[in-house]
Scaffold this motif. Structure first.
Motif, PDB file in Angstrom:
ATOM      1  N   LEU A  60      38.212  47.939  43.422  1.00  0.00           N
ATOM      2  CA  LEU A  60      37.213  48.648  42.622  1.00  0.00           C
ATOM      3  C   LEU A  60      36.987  50.063  43.163  1.00  0.00           C
ATOM      4  O   LEU A  60      36.905  51.032  42.396  1.00  0.00           O
ATOM      5  CB  LEU A  60      35.899  47.872  42.619  1.00  0.00           C
ATOM      6  N   LEU A  61      36.885  50.184  44.484  1.00  0.00           N
ATOM      7  CA  LEU A  61      36.635  51.488  45.080  1.00  0.00           C
ATOM      8  C   LEU A  61      37.820  52.429  44.891  1.00  0.00           C
ATOM      9  O   LEU A  61      37.657  53.623  44.618  1.00  0.00           O
ATOM     10  CB  LEU A  61      36.323  51.333  46.571  1.00  0.00           C
ATOM     11  N   SER A 115      38.001  53.663  41.123  1.00  0.00           N
ATOM     12  CA  SER A 115      36.776  54.099  40.467  1.00  0.00           C
ATOM     13  C   SER A 115      36.957  55.446  39.777  1.00  0.00           C
ATOM     14  O   SER A 115      36.550  55.631  38.620  1.00  0.00           O
ATOM     15  CB  SER A 115      35.638  54.168  41.489  1.00  0.00           C
ATOM     16  N   TYR A 116      37.558  56.414  40.463  1.00  0.00           N
ATOM     17  CA  TYR A 116      37.696  57.750  39.869  1.00  0.00           C
ATOM     18  C   TYR A 116      38.702  57.752  38.720  1.00  0.00           C
ATOM     19  O   TYR A 116      38.571  58.542  37.777  1.00  0.00           O
ATOM     20  CB  TYR A 116      38.094  58.771  40.938  1.00  0.00           C
ATOM     21  N   VAL A 172      29.425  52.563  43.248  1.00  0.00           N
ATOM     22  CA  VAL A 172      30.328  53.138  42.256  1.00  0.00           C
ATOM     23  C   VAL A 172      30.602  52.151  41.123  1.00  0.00           C
ATOM     24  O   VAL A 172      30.889  52.553  39.995  1.00  0.00           O
ATOM     25  CB  VAL A 172      31.635  53.597  42.929  1.00  0.00           C
ATOM     26  N   LEU A 173      30.493  50.842  41.386  1.00  0.00           N
ATOM     27  CA  LEU A 173      30.659  49.847  40.323  1.00  0.00           C
ATOM     28  C   LEU A 173      29.518  49.954  39.316  1.00  0.00           C
ATOM     29  O   LEU A 173      29.743  49.824  38.107  1.00  0.00           O
ATOM     30  CB  LEU A 173      30.726  48.441  40.922  1.00  0.00           C
ATOM     31  N   MET A 180      30.301  52.987  37.210  1.00  0.00           N
ATOM     32  CA  MET A 180      31.357  52.694  36.231  1.00  0.00           C
ATOM     33  C   MET A 180      30.840  51.806  35.110  1.00  0.00           C
ATOM     34  O   MET A 180      31.157  52.027  33.934  1.00  0.00           O
ATOM     35  CB  MET A 180      32.543  52.022  36.925  1.00  0.00           C
ATOM     36  N   ARG A 205      34.614  59.326  48.908  1.00  0.00           N
ATOM     37  CA  ARG A 205      35.349  58.173  49.428  1.00  0.00           C
ATOM     38  C   ARG A 205      36.260  58.576  50.591  1.00  0.00           C
ATOM     39  O   ARG A 205      36.355  57.868  51.599  1.00  0.00           O
ATOM     40  CB  ARG A 205      36.173  57.533  48.316  1.00  0.00           C
TER      41      ARG A 205
END
Length: 414
Positions: free
Chosen positions: A61-62, A65-66, A264-265, A268, A330
Motif C-alpha cells: 500500500l505504501l 500510494s503515489y 496514506v491509505l 487514498m 516516504r
C-alpha cells in the motif's frame, strides 16, 4: 431487456441474462477483477505466502500510494480524450520544492504542503490552457512539460539530494492512525485470533467498509429493478459482493496485525470515494465522458469542452503535487531522479484498469485496481528475485495485452 406491457403503472419486468452471457457482455468490467485475483493467488503460492503477510501488504500500500493518487487524475485526463506525460516530472519537481522550502529555508511543513498543492494546480492549469484553448495536442504539451520540470528539479536541487524531513512531514506517508479502541479489546481479539496484537480500529474499518459495499450494491440493484434496467444474475451479484467484502475484511485484518491503518491509505480511500462519486453521479462527470466519447457532439450539445479539458489538467496537476509530497515524505529526501518514468506506470495502470485509448471509457475503481495489479506484479516479482530487466519486459507485455483486450472488445461490440 424486456419490459412489461404498455400499462404505465406496471412495475417494469427485467429479463436477467445468465451468468456466462452476462460475463461475456461485461468482460471489460470484470476481467480485471478476475485477473487481480489470479495474479495474487499465483504470487501467494510461488512466494510461499510472503505476498499476503501483514508487513508486505502494508508495504504494498505504501509503495503504490503515489501511483494510485496520480492514477485518479490520469483516468479523468484519458477519459477526456487526452494524456499527460509530465506527471512524473511534476511529482519530482514538487518533492524538490518541498525539500528546499522545508530543509533549506525552514518553512513550516503545513504551509509548504499548501504552497506545493497550489503550484501543482498552476502547473496543470498552464498545460491545460495550451491544450484546451490553443488546441495543441496534449502529447506535445505534456512532453514539453516533462522535459521542463525534469530540468527544473535538477536546477532546484543543484544535482544533489536534499533531506531529511521533519517528523511532521514524514507522517503523511509513513504514519499510522492510532487505535481509538481500548487496549483491552485489542488484547482479547489477539488472544482469540492467536496473534501478538490486533489493531481494533483497522479491523472495524474493514467490517464497516465491507458492509457499506454490500449495502450500496443492494441499493443500486433495487434501483435498477425499479427502473427496469437489466441487472446482473443474482448468483453472480452475491458471489461478487462476497468476494469484495471478504477481501476488504481480510486486508484490514492483516493490517490490524501489523501497525494498523496507514495515513496514506485513508488519503487514498477518501480521494477514491470522492472521484468515484464525481465521475459516476455528477453532471460534470457525465460531461467528461461525453467529451472523450465525441468532442464535437459534446460541444454541439452545449458542453463547455474547453473548460472541462482545462479543469481535467488542473486537477491532474494538484494530484501530481500530492503524489510528490507523499513520495518525498516516504523517501525522507528529495532526489533529482525522483519520479523518473513514473508517468509510464501511471498511464499503464489506467489502461490496464479498463480505460480506452480513444477516451470516453474507464472508471475510477478500474484505475485503482489496475494500479494495484501493477503493484502486485512489481512486488511479487521482486520477492521472487526477478531482475529489473525482466520486470520491465513483463509489465510491457501486460500493458500490451490490456490494450489488445480493449481493441478486441471494441471490435466485438462494434
Amino acid at each position: 431487456m424486456e419490459l412489461a406491457d404498455s400499462d404505465t403503472n406496471a412495475t417494469p419486468v427485467v429479463k436477467t441474462k445468465g451468468i456466462g452471457e452476462y460475463i461475456s457482455s461485461h468482460l471489460r468490467q470484470y476481467g480485471l477483477l478476475f485477473a487481480l485475483i489470479a495474479v495474487m493467488a499465483f504470487f501467494e503460492v510461488v512466494t510461499d505466502g510472503t505476498l499476503l503477510r501483514a508487513v508486505n501488504i502494508t508495504n504494498l500500500l505504501l509503495q503504490n500510494s503515489y501511483i494510485i493518487i496520480m492514477a485518479l487524475g490520469m483516468l479523468i485526463v484519458i477519459v477526456s480524450g487526452n494524456i499527460d506525460l509530465s506527471v512524473g516530472s511534476v511529482m519530482g519537481f514538487i518533492g524538490a520544492l518541498a525539500a528546499v522550502m522545508i530543509v533549506n529555508y525552514g518553512q513550516s511543513p503545513y504551509i509548504t504542503m499548501i504552497v506545493c498543492l497550489a503550484i501543482g494546480g498552476l502547473i496543470g492549469a498552464a498545460q491545460g490552457y495550451w491544450v484546451a484553448y490553443w488546441k495543441i495536442p496534449s502529447f506535445i504539451v505534456t512532453l514539453a512539460g516533462m522535459l521542463v520540470f525534469r530540468g527544473l528539479s535538477l536546477w532546484l536541487l543543484e544535482g544533489q539530494s536534499v533531506g531529511p524531513f521533519p517528523k511532521e512531514f514524514q507522517i503523511i506517508a509513513t504514519g499510522f492512525v492510532p487505535d481509538m479502541f481500548p487496549a483491552g479489546m485489542g488484547e482479547e481479539l489477539a488472544d482469540l485470533f492467536g496473534a501478538r496484537k490486533v489493531n481494533v480500529l483497522a479491523l472495524a474499518t474493514g467490517v464497516v467498509a465491507a458492509a457499506l459495499v454490500v449495502w450500496i450494491g443492494m441499493r443500486q440493484r433495487a434501483q435498477n429493478k425499479a427502473y427496469g434496467i437489466e441487472d446482473e444474475p443474482t448468483s453472480f451479484f452475491i458471489a461478487r459482493n462476497v468476494i469484495i467484502a471478504a477481501a476488504l475484511v481480510f486486508v484490514m485484518f492483516k493490517l490490524s496485525l501489523f501497525r494498523g491503518l496507514p495515513n496514506v491509505l485513508i488519503t487514498m480511500g477518501v480521494l477514491t470515494i470522492i472521484y468515484a462519486f464525481i465521475t459516476e453521479t455528477t453532471t460534470v462527470g457525465r460531461r467528461i465522458y461525453a467529451l472523450g466519447g465525441n468532442q464535437k457532439a459534446a460541444k454541439l450539445s452545449g458542453i463547455k469542452t474547453e473548460r472541462l479539458t482545462f479543469l481535467a489538467f488542473t486537477n491532474m496537476g494538484v494530484l501530481a503535487a500530492a503524489a510528490g509530497l507523499v513520495f518525498a515524505a516516504r523517501l525522507n529526501t528529495a532526489t533529482p531522479k525522483a519520479g523518473f518514468a513514473l508517468e509510464l506506470d501511471v498511464i499503464a495502470a489506467v489502461f490496464i484498469g479498463g480505460a480506452s485509448m480513444s477516451g470516453g471509457v474507464g472508471t475510477i475503481i478500474g484505475a485503482v485496481v489496475g494500479a494495484f495489479l501493477m503493484g502486485v506484479l512489481n512486488n511479487g516479482m521482486s520477492i521472487m528475485g526477478i531482475g529489473i530487466d525482466y520486470q520491465q519486459m513483463i509489465k510491457g507485455l501486460v500493458l500490451l495485452a490490456a490494450v489488445i483486450f480493449d481493441v478486441y472488445n471494441k471490435n466485438k461490440q462494434g
